[in-house]
Scaffold this active site. Structure first.
Site, short mmCIF file in Angstrom:
data_model
loop_
_atom_site.label_atom_id
_atom_site.label_comp_id
_atom_site.label_asym_id
_atom_site.label_seq_id
_atom_site.Cartn_x
_atom_site.Cartn_y
_atom_site.Cartn_z
N ARG A 5 36.71 39.68 -9.70
CA ARG A 5 35.35 38.93 -10.17
C ARG A 5 34.76 39.81 -10.62
O ARG A 5 34.70 41.22 -10.51
CB ARG A 5 34.78 38.81 -8.58
N GLU A 52 28.57 34.94 -15.55
CA GLU A 52 29.55 33.82 -16.15
C GLU A 52 28.74 32.58 -16.24
O GLU A 52 28.08 32.19 -15.40
CB GLU A 52 30.89 33.50 -15.54
N HIS A 110 37.52 33.24 -17.38
CA HIS A 110 37.69 32.98 -16.20
C HIS A 110 38.93 32.11 -16.12
O HIS A 110 39.06 30.98 -15.56
CB HIS A 110 36.76 32.48 -15.40
#
Length: 305
Positions: A231, A260, A278
């Site tokens: 993360r 993000e 991601h």
């Protein structure tokens, strides 16, 4: 009477076809005013929520669903799901653990190779007709020391792959794992000092926020490479940018970012960074397996009971 389910996030393509004939599905609009109007109309009737680890279950959305019973989320992350609020209301929270382990581990290896061998810079050179011009040599990965921050299922899958590269393996997490042969370090700084590659695979949330900070990056050192497939919140992103700009670490491979999908311009300008969206678990096989688990979680709760 049909059960009302709210779709409030991107889902793999095999989820909706399995549920649309068994439930009454409502897709939350992207426009805030339209979403609010929908929630005022159907919010009290919604008993299930379909979402994903990125878009999650915002507190305001949960408040608009007073009779919600279950959240089925695509992904393993829970930091965007407001689990404490949900569980306090007796709402069941289901994710998709296990199905993305192998692909995320593969993705971490790909980022390690891409950063140390300067593969993205080399590829840009070829496309621009520059061939080897101004392209420094890369560095070997085989035999380098690997530090894994978070030796869960994905971390252990990564370690298995790293063995094939003859990499000495060490790790840090809250507790030592007596079932693995790898070297345990009792702090992130100690792990970073003993690593050429530091791969971050810990969950998000307050307990891990900015866990990789200036002391950790300085311990990793000017020849070290940071890879993050966990993360973005676990890394102090402004400090990472400074470390990359100043040469305090050699490179970074980042599949996740702090905010993000917003990418700081400073990261885009650096040649010693590999960025992916991601995407470490982004294979057809994994996405379909995640989608199956999302659908199964909802079906088991309401149908199999």
């Amino acid at each position: 009477m049909a059960i009302d389910i709210l779709v409030a996030g991107r889902l793999p393509p095999n989820v909706i076809p399995q549920l649309e004939n068994r439930f009454r599905l409502h897709t939350l609009p992207g426009d805030d005013s339209e979403a609010n109007a929908m929630l005022q109309e159907v919010g009290p009737s919604i008993r299930g929520l379909l979402t994903n680890a990125a878009q999650g279950a915002p507190e305001a959305l949960l408040a608009a669903l007073p009779n919600l019973e279950i959240i089925s989320s695509s992904g393993v992350g829970t930091d965007a799901l407001n689990v404490e609020i949900a569980e306090g209301r007796g709402i069941r929270v289901e994710t998709t653990p296990g199905v993305l382990t192998e692909d995320v581990a593969d993705g971490a290896i790909a980022l390690m190779l891409a950063t140390t061998r300067r593969l993205m810079q080399a590829e840009r050179n070829v496309r621009a007709g520059r061939w080897l011009k101004d392209l420094p040599l890369g560095n070997r990965m085989t035999g380098k020391r690997l530090g894994i921050l978070g030796l869960g299922k994905i971390g252990q899958a990564l370690a298995k792959r790293a063995v094939a590269f003859d990499m000495p393996i060490a790790y840090h997490q809250r507790n030592r794992n007596p079932d693995v042969p790898y070297t345990y370090h009792d702090s992130v700084v100690s792990l970073a000092e003993a690593s050429d590659f530091l791969v971050v695979i810990v969950p998000g949330g307050p307990a891990t926020a900015n866990m990789v900070n200036a002391p950790v990056l300085d311990a990793l050192g000017p020849e070290g490479i940071l890879v993050n497939v966990g993360r973005g919140s676990t890394v102090d992103q402004p400090e990472l940018i400074r470390a990359l700009q100043q040469g305090r670490i050699r490179a970074a491979g980042l599949d996740v970012l702090a905010d993000e999908p917003h990418v700081p311009e400073e990261l885009l300008e650096l040649d010693n960074v590999v960025l992916t969206p991601h995407y470490a678990s982004g294979t057809i096989e994994t996405r379909l397996a995640m989608g199956q688990r999302v659908a199964d979680n909802m079906l088991k709760y309401f149908v199999a009971g």
